[in-house]
Design a protein around this motif. Structure first.
Motif, PDB file in Angstrom:
ATOM      1  N   SER A  20       0.840  -1.201   0.000  1.00  0.00           N
ATOM      2  CA  SER A  20       0.000   0.000   0.000  1.00  0.00           C
ATOM      3  C   SER A  20       0.873   1.248   0.000  1.00  0.00           C
ATOM      4  N   LEU A  21       0.319   2.301  -0.565  1.00  0.00           N
ATOM      5  CA  LEU A  21       0.973   3.604  -0.579  1.00  0.00           C
ATOM      6  C   LEU A  21       0.214   4.521   0.358  1.00  0.00           C
ATOM      7  N   VAL A  22       0.943   5.233   1.175  1.00  0.00           N
ATOM      8  CA  VAL A  22       0.350   6.181   2.105  1.00  0.00           C
ATOM      9  C   VAL A  22       1.079   7.510   1.970  1.00  0.00           C
ATOM     10  N   GLU A  23       0.548   8.532   2.590  1.00  0.00           N
ATOM     11  CA  GLU A  23       1.103   9.883   2.481  1.00  0.00           C
ATOM     12  C   GLU A  23       2.582   9.938   2.873  1.00  0.00           C
ATOM     13  N   TYR A  24       2.990   9.131   3.812  1.00  0.00           N
ATOM     14  CA  TYR A  24       4.347   9.190   4.358  1.00  0.00           C
ATOM     15  C   TYR A  24       5.277   8.101   3.839  1.00  0.00           C
ATOM     16  N   GLY A  25       4.818   7.269   2.891  1.00  0.00           N
ATOM     17  CA  GLY A  25       5.698   6.248   2.326  1.00  0.00           C
ATOM     18  C   GLY A  25       4.941   5.077   1.721  1.00  0.00           C
ATOM     19  N   ALA A  26       5.599   3.926   1.724  1.00  0.00           N
ATOM     20  CA  ALA A  26       5.010   2.720   1.133  1.00  0.00           C
ATOM     21  C   ALA A  26       5.285   1.521   2.029  1.00  0.00           C
ATOM     22  N   PHE A  27       4.269   0.683   2.207  1.00  0.00           N
ATOM     23  CA  PHE A  27       4.447  -0.560   2.931  1.00  0.00           C
ATOM     24  C   PHE A  27       4.810  -1.642   1.920  1.00  0.00           C
ATOM     25  N   VAL A  28       5.919  -2.334   2.176  1.00  0.00           N
ATOM     26  CA  VAL A  28       6.460  -3.304   1.235  1.00  0.00           C
ATOM     27  C   VAL A  28       6.659  -4.645   1.922  1.00  0.00           C
ATOM     28  N   GLU A  29       6.275  -5.719   1.220  1.00  0.00           N
ATOM     29  CA  GLU A  29       6.489  -7.078   1.706  1.00  0.00           C
ATOM     30  C   GLU A  29       7.722  -7.647   0.999  1.00  0.00           C
ATOM     31  N   VAL A  30       8.705  -8.090   1.786  1.00  0.00           N
ATOM     32  CA  VAL A  30       9.929  -8.660   1.240  1.00  0.00           C
ATOM     33  C   VAL A  30       9.758 -10.160   1.041  1.00  0.00           C
ATOM     34  N   GLU A  31       9.097 -10.795   1.982  1.00  0.00           N
ATOM     35  CA  GLU A  31       8.721 -12.207   1.877  1.00  0.00           C
ATOM     36  C   GLU A  31       7.527 -12.406   2.798  1.00  0.00           C
ATOM     37  N   LYS A  32       6.895 -13.537   2.703  1.00  0.00           N
ATOM     38  CA  LYS A  32       5.711 -13.778   3.519  1.00  0.00           C
ATOM     39  C   LYS A  32       6.061 -13.617   4.998  1.00  0.00           C
ATOM     40  N   GLY A  33       5.349 -12.722   5.664  1.00  0.00           N
ATOM     41  CA  GLY A  33       5.576 -12.479   7.078  1.00  0.00           C
ATOM     42  C   GLY A  33       6.556 -11.369   7.389  1.00  0.00           C
ATOM     43  N   ILE A  34       7.263 -10.871   6.378  1.00  0.00           N
ATOM     44  CA  ILE A  34       8.223  -9.778   6.597  1.00  0.00           C
ATOM     45  C   ILE A  34       7.843  -8.606   5.712  1.00  0.00           C
ATOM     46  N   GLU A  35       7.337  -7.570   6.362  1.00  0.00           N
ATOM     47  CA  GLU A  35       6.967  -6.361   5.647  1.00  0.00           C
ATOM     48  C   GLU A  35       7.371  -5.161   6.484  1.00  0.00           C
ATOM     49  N   GLY A  36       7.517  -4.029   5.829  1.00  0.00           N
ATOM     50  CA  GLY A  36       7.927  -2.826   6.534  1.00  0.00           C
ATOM     51  C   GLY A  36       7.584  -1.585   5.754  1.00  0.00           C
ATOM     52  N   LEU A  37       7.927  -0.462   6.341  1.00  0.00           N
ATOM     53  CA  LEU A  37       7.626   0.839   5.760  1.00  0.00           C
ATOM     54  C   LEU A  37       8.880   1.439   5.149  1.00  0.00           C
ATOM     55  N   ILE A  38       8.766   1.915   3.917  1.00  0.00           N
ATOM     56  CA  ILE A  38       9.814   2.727   3.303  1.00  0.00           C
ATOM     57  C   ILE A  38       9.284   4.151   3.345  1.00  0.00           C
ATOM     58  N   GLN A  39       9.955   5.003   4.115  1.00  0.00           N
ATOM     59  CA  GLN A  39       9.496   6.376   4.251  1.00  0.00           C
ATOM     60  C   GLN A  39       9.725   7.156   2.957  1.00  0.00           C
ATOM     61  N   VAL A  40       8.878   8.127   2.720  1.00  0.00           N
ATOM     62  CA  VAL A  40       8.943   8.901   1.488  1.00  0.00           C
ATOM     63  C   VAL A  40      10.318   9.551   1.318  1.00  0.00           C
ATOM     64  N   SER A  41      10.971   9.906   2.398  1.00  0.00           N
ATOM     65  CA  SER A  41      12.307  10.512   2.309  1.00  0.00           C
ATOM     66  C   SER A  41      13.346   9.519   1.802  1.00  0.00           C
ATOM     67  N   GLU A  42      13.049   8.235   1.848  1.00  0.00           N
ATOM     68  CA  GLU A  42      13.971   7.200   1.379  1.00  0.00           C
ATOM     69  C   GLU A  42      13.773   6.870  -0.104  1.00  0.00           C
ATOM     70  N   CYS A  43      12.717   7.385  -0.704  1.00  0.00           N
ATOM     71  CA  CYS A  43      12.426   7.101  -2.111  1.00  0.00           C
ATOM     72  C   CYS A  43      13.296   7.987  -2.983  1.00  0.00           C
ATOM     73  N   ARG A  44      14.176   7.352  -3.735  1.00  0.00           N
ATOM     74  CA  ARG A  44      15.099   8.106  -4.590  1.00  0.00           C
ATOM     75  C   ARG A  44      14.791   7.850  -6.063  1.00  0.00           C
ATOM     76  N   GLY A  45      15.137   8.815  -6.876  1.00  0.00           N
ATOM     77  CA  GLY A  45      15.055   8.634  -8.317  1.00  0.00           C
ATOM     78  C   GLY A  45      13.652   8.551  -8.870  1.00  0.00           C
TER      79      GLY A  45
END
Length: 67
Positions: A32-57
């Motif tokens: 999902s995309l939210v105002e402050y970043g994106a929630f990303v699943e790396v593998e089943k059971g492991i997901e986290g937030l990438i903050q908008v300040s970390e989005c490059r390019g």
């Protein structure tokens, strides 16, 4: 006594630090995309937030929703 499926499977976070050291790049699925970043699943059971300040390019205004 109570038992759920979660208790029958290994905890994916136990090996996460070894599998995914800090500052390494991995591919994931955007959940999902939210105002402050994106929630990303790396593998089943492991997901986290990438903050908008970390989005490059990228043009962040085109990717993230406006509220």
């Amino acid at each position: 006594m109570s038992l759920g499926l979660k208790q029958l499977t290994p905890d994916p976070w136990k090996e996460a630090e070894e599998k995914y050291p800090i500052h390494t790049r991995v591919k994931g699925k955007v959940l999902s995309l939210v105002e402050y970043g994106a929630f990303v699943e790396v593998e089943k059971g492991i997901e986290g937030l990438i903050q908008v300040s970390e989005c490059r390019g990228t043009n962040r205004s085109r990717i993230l929703p406006r509220y």
